[in-house]
Design an enzyme around this catalytic site. Sequence first.
Site, PDB file in Angstrom:
ATOM      1  N   HIS A   1      44.384  -4.894 -11.046  1.00 25.06           N
ATOM      2  CA  HIS A   1      43.127  -5.011 -11.600  1.00 25.06           C
ATOM      3  C   HIS A   1      42.573  -6.344 -11.090  1.00 25.06           C
ATOM      4  CE1 HIS A   1      39.273  -4.611 -13.839  1.00 25.06           C
ATOM      5  NE2 HIS A   1      39.750  -3.452 -14.325  1.00 25.06           N
TER       6      HIS A   1
ATOM      7  N   ASP B   1      43.863   1.716 -15.645  1.00 32.08           N
ATOM      8  CA  ASP B   1      43.048   2.512 -14.913  1.00 32.08           C
ATOM      9  C   ASP B   1      43.471   2.886 -13.481  1.00 32.08           C
ATOM     10  OD1 ASP B   1      40.740   4.085 -14.592  1.00 32.08           O
ATOM     11  OD2 ASP B   1      39.350   2.212 -14.629  1.00 32.08           O
TER      12      ASP B   1
ATOM     13  N   ARG C   1      39.317  12.907 -23.867  1.00 33.24           N
ATOM     14  CA  ARG C   1      40.026  11.737 -22.962  1.00 33.24           C
ATOM     15  C   ARG C   1      40.731  10.884 -23.888  1.00 33.24           C
ATOM     16  NH1 ARG C   1      37.182   9.304 -19.014  1.00 33.24           N
ATOM     17  NH2 ARG C   1      38.730   9.460 -17.384  1.00 33.24           N
TER      18      ARG C   1
ATOM     19  N   LYS D   1      34.505  12.373 -23.025  1.00 28.40           N
ATOM     20  CA  LYS D   1      34.832  11.063 -22.742  1.00 28.40           C
ATOM     21  C   LYS D   1      34.064  10.514 -24.150  1.00 28.40           C
ATOM     22  CE  LYS D   1      33.953   6.724 -19.841  1.00 28.40           C
ATOM     23  NZ  LYS D   1      33.819   6.215 -18.654  1.00 28.40           N
TER      24      LYS D   1
ATOM     25  N   GLU E   1      46.078  12.958 -16.581  1.00 28.23           N
ATOM     26  CA  GLU E   1      44.790  12.946 -15.608  1.00 28.23           C
ATOM     27  C   GLU E   1      45.222  11.984 -14.511  1.00 28.23           C
ATOM     28  OE1 GLU E   1      41.304  11.749 -17.519  1.00 28.23           O
ATOM     29  OE2 GLU E   1      40.435  10.495 -15.676  1.00 28.23           O
TER      30      GLU E   1
ATOM     31  N   GLU F   1      39.241   5.040  -6.011  1.00 27.28           N
ATOM     32  CA  GLU F   1      38.560   4.198  -6.476  1.00 27.28           C
ATOM     33  C   GLU F   1      39.228   2.865  -6.350  1.00 27.28           C
ATOM     34  OE1 GLU F   1      37.736   4.443 -10.716  1.00 27.28           O
ATOM     35  OE2 GLU F   1      36.878   2.531 -10.954  1.00 27.28           O
TER      36      GLU F   1
ATOM     37  N   GLU G   1      33.579   3.010 -22.639  1.00 24.99           N
ATOM     38  CA  GLU G   1      32.601   2.538 -21.793  1.00 24.99           C
ATOM     39  C   GLU G   1      31.360   2.914 -22.137  1.00 24.99           C
ATOM     40  OE1 GLU G   1      34.316   3.644 -18.078  1.00 24.99           O
ATOM     41  OE2 GLU G   1      35.547   2.073 -18.020  1.00 24.99           O
TER      42      GLU G   1
HETATM   43  C1  GCV Z   1      33.824   7.800 -14.867  1.00 23.97           C
HETATM   44  C2  GCV Z   1      36.664   3.599 -14.552  1.00 23.97           C
HETATM   45  C3  GCV Z   1      35.797   3.803 -13.556  1.00 23.97           C
HETATM   46  C4  GCV Z   1      34.536   4.387 -14.175  1.00 23.97           C
HETATM   47  C5  GCV Z   1      34.888   5.703 -14.840  1.00 23.97           C
HETATM   48  C6  GCV Z   1      35.880   5.391 -15.828  1.00 23.97           C
HETATM   49  C7  GCV Z   1      36.505   6.713 -16.574  1.00 23.97           C
HETATM   50  O1  GCV Z   1      36.523   2.683 -15.504  1.00 23.97           O
HETATM   51  O2  GCV Z   1      35.377   2.517 -13.151  1.00 23.97           O
HETATM   52  O3  GCV Z   1      33.578   4.513 -13.107  1.00 23.97           O
HETATM   53  O4  GCV Z   1      34.101   6.253 -15.406  1.00 23.97           O
HETATM   54  O5  GCV Z   1      37.139   4.643 -15.195  1.00 23.97           O
HETATM   55  O6  GCV Z   1      37.679   7.160 -16.137  1.00 23.97           O
HETATM   56  O7  GCV Z   1      35.827   7.224 -17.539  1.00 23.97           O
END
Ligand code: GCV
Length: 706
Positions: free
Chosen positions: A503, A347, A307, A270, A369, A375, A274
Site C-alpha cells: 500500500h 487489498d 463480501r 458489498k 476473491e 489495480e 467504503e
Molecule cells: C469496488 C478497493 C478498490 C475499490 C473497490 C474496492 C472493493 O478499495 O480501490 O475501487 O471498489 O477495493 O473491492 O470493493
Amino acid sequence: MKVLRTFAIISALFLAVTSCKVEKPADTDGHDLWFHNLEKVADAAPAEYTTEAIAQSEIDQYWKGKAAVEIKVLDQKDEALGRDGYRLVFSKGKVAVEANTAIGTLYGVYGLLRLQQTDALPKGAKTITEVPAFEYRAFNHWDNLNGSVERGYAGQSLWNWAELPDKVSPVYQEYARANASVGINATAINNVNANADILTTDYLKKVKVLADIFRPYGLKIFLSLNFAAPKHIGGLDTSDPLDPRVVQFWKDKTAEIYSLIPDFGGFLVKANSEGQSGPQDYGRTHADGANMVADALAPYGGVVFWRAFVYDAQAEDRAMQASDEFVPLDGQFRDNVLIQVKNGPIDFQPREPISPLFGQAPNTNLMLEVQITQEYLGHSKHMVYLHPLWKECLDTDTYEFGEGSTVAAITEGKYRNNKLSAISGVTNIGNDVNWCGHQMIQINWYAYGRMAWNPDLSSDQIADEWLRQTFSSDPKFIKPVKDMLDRSREVTVSYEMPLGLHHIMASNAHFGPGPWEDSYRKDWSPLFYHKAGPDGVGFDRTVATGSGATAQYNEPLASTYENIDTCPENLLLWFHHVPWDYKMKDGKTLWDELCYTYQHGIEDAADYIKIWEKVEPYVDNQRYQEVRTKLIRQAKDAMWWRDAVILYFQTFSNMPIPDDCYPPQHTLDELKQVGVFRWTPGMPRVRRPEIYEVLPEYTLPKYPDL
Ligand code: GCV
C-alpha cells in the site's frame, strides 16, 4: 565441374536456411483471444441457439482429428461427474465426449479442442475425466451503469445499457463462449459499488437479454445489489433487513428477477464497506443482512456472495478487520450464503499473506476473491501473469484442520458438509478490441478460468497452454516467453513493493509510487502502512509489540510470522518493523537488500524487451509492436518506482545506494511532482477533469535509445 558442385552446395544451403525461416504470422488485433490458432475446417454454424447445437458446431468447425467425435449426454447419470464434469473416452477411430448434462458436454468439447491445440491428444486409448473443483466459477465486473469500469483499464464496459435490450452486440456471445471455453459459469455484471437502478424493471429487461445470450454457454448472471435499494427504488423509508416491508421488497424483487431470468444465479453484496450501505446502518449484523437476502433467493435455488471486504478508519490495523467482524458470526449464515474473502487481509497488493479468515470460520461457506484487473500491479500497462499470485494463496496452509487444510481445500468445501463452493475474480475486461488492454494479460482471464476449474494446475502449464493457443507452439517462442511470464509477478513485486511492503502506491489511481503520501484517512495513507522512520521500516503486526495480527493465524503460521527469524523474508515488512541495518539471511543489511531487490526488478523488467525482440519472428507485427511498446513503458515505470521508494526511504536510512545499482535519474522533489498522476482510462474523467497522466522521463541504462 568443381564450380558447378560448389554452386549446387551453396544453393542447397541457401534453400535449407530459407526454408527454416519462420513464416511471419498475419497481423491480428487479439480480439480472438486464445481461439487465435483454432483453424476452421468447415463452416457449420449451430442449427439453433442451444448448448447441444453449439457443442456440435464447435466440433464440426474445429475438430481436425480423424477420429469421429460423439457427444453424449449420459442417460445413466454418473455421480462422480456432477453437473459440469465430463469424460473424454479415446478409442480406436472414436472420441466420446460424455457428461451428465449438455453443459458438461460443451466443457468437454472445449477440453478436447484444447488438447488438440496444445498437441496433447493421447496417442492411444485413454479416458480423461475432468470435474471442476468449484461449483460457481465466477466473474465480478466492476462495471458502472454509466459505462465506466471501476479499476478497469481496458476501455469502457462491455454492456451497452443505452442500446439494450433492443440492440445486441455480437461481443456478448463471444464473451460467453470465451468464458465457457475455460469453465467460467457465473458473472456478476455490475459493480459491487452498486447503483440500485440495476434492479429496476427497465434494467432487468436489459439484463434478461444478456442472460438469454449467456444461457447456452452455461453462464449464470448475478447482480450486485445496493443494500439501500428498498429506499432508493422501493419507496420505503428504511432498508433495515429485519423490517417486514424490507423483507417483502426483496422477496418481490427476487420473484420479478426470476420471472425474467429463471436461472438467475443470485446476488453479490458489498455492505458496510467504503461507504456502501449495509445492515450495520440499522444496528444489524452482516448475518442479518445476508440471511434476509438469502431467504428471498432460496426458493429459486439462488445464492448470495456476501463480501468480507470491510474496514473503517478507526481501527488500529485494517488487516485484522475482516476477521474481527466475521469470525464472531461463524455458523450464523444460511446454507446458500458464501462469504467472499479477498486473498489477502488488505487489498489485492502485489504480495500479501493470506487473509486469516480462511482459517477461522469452520462453519461458514468461504470463497476466495482474486483480482484479475491489475489495480495495484501496473494496470493494463504492465505485463504481469497473476496465476502465481493466486496459486500462492490457494496453496497456503491455514492449518485449521491440521496440515493440508489449504485455502484451496477450505474453499472447495472439503471440510464442510454443505458442499456449496465458489471462487470469484474481478475481471480485466472492457470494450477494448483486445478485451484486456494489453495482449499479454489476456492470459489472466484464461488462467483464472483454468484455475477455477482446477486449482492444482501449475502456472507453467497454464501459461504453456495459453501461449500455444494464442501465439505459437514453437519451442523457440514458448520457452523464453513462458519463463518471462512465470517470473513476471515476482518481478513486479520486486520493482513495486518488495519484502512485504504494501500500500505504498500513489493514491486514487493506484498507479505508480507514492510512499510519501498522507491521506485524510490513515488507512488509505502509505505512511500508515510502511511506517518508515530513522529506526526502520515496516508494520509491526506482532503480538509482542505490534497490532497482534499474527495471532489471527493458526499455529504454526502464527509463530512463524510472529518471530522475525522465521518470518518469510518476502513478508518481513508486512509483519515487522525492521531496522535499516538489520541483517538479512544473505548477510546484507535490510537497506542493501531493498536496493538490490529493486535493482533486480528493474533489470528484469528491462530484459523483457530483449526477450520479446528475440521472439519477434514468431509474433505477428501488430501484436509484436503493441507488446513491445508496453514493455518499454513497463521498464521505465519500474525505474520510476525504484527511484521514488528508495530516495524517499533514504531520507530516513541515510544509507548510500550501492555503487553497482543504477543511480536515480530524478530527485525526490521531482518525483513528488509527478505524483499528481491520478487519472487513468476507465476512471470517470468527469469527476476530476483537471487531472491527467504525467509521467517522469526515463532512460533505460540497457536501452538508451528507447
Ligand atoms: C469496488 C478497493 C478498490 C475499490 C473497490 C474496492 C472493493 O478499495 O480501490 O475501487 O471498489 O477495493 O473491492 O470493493
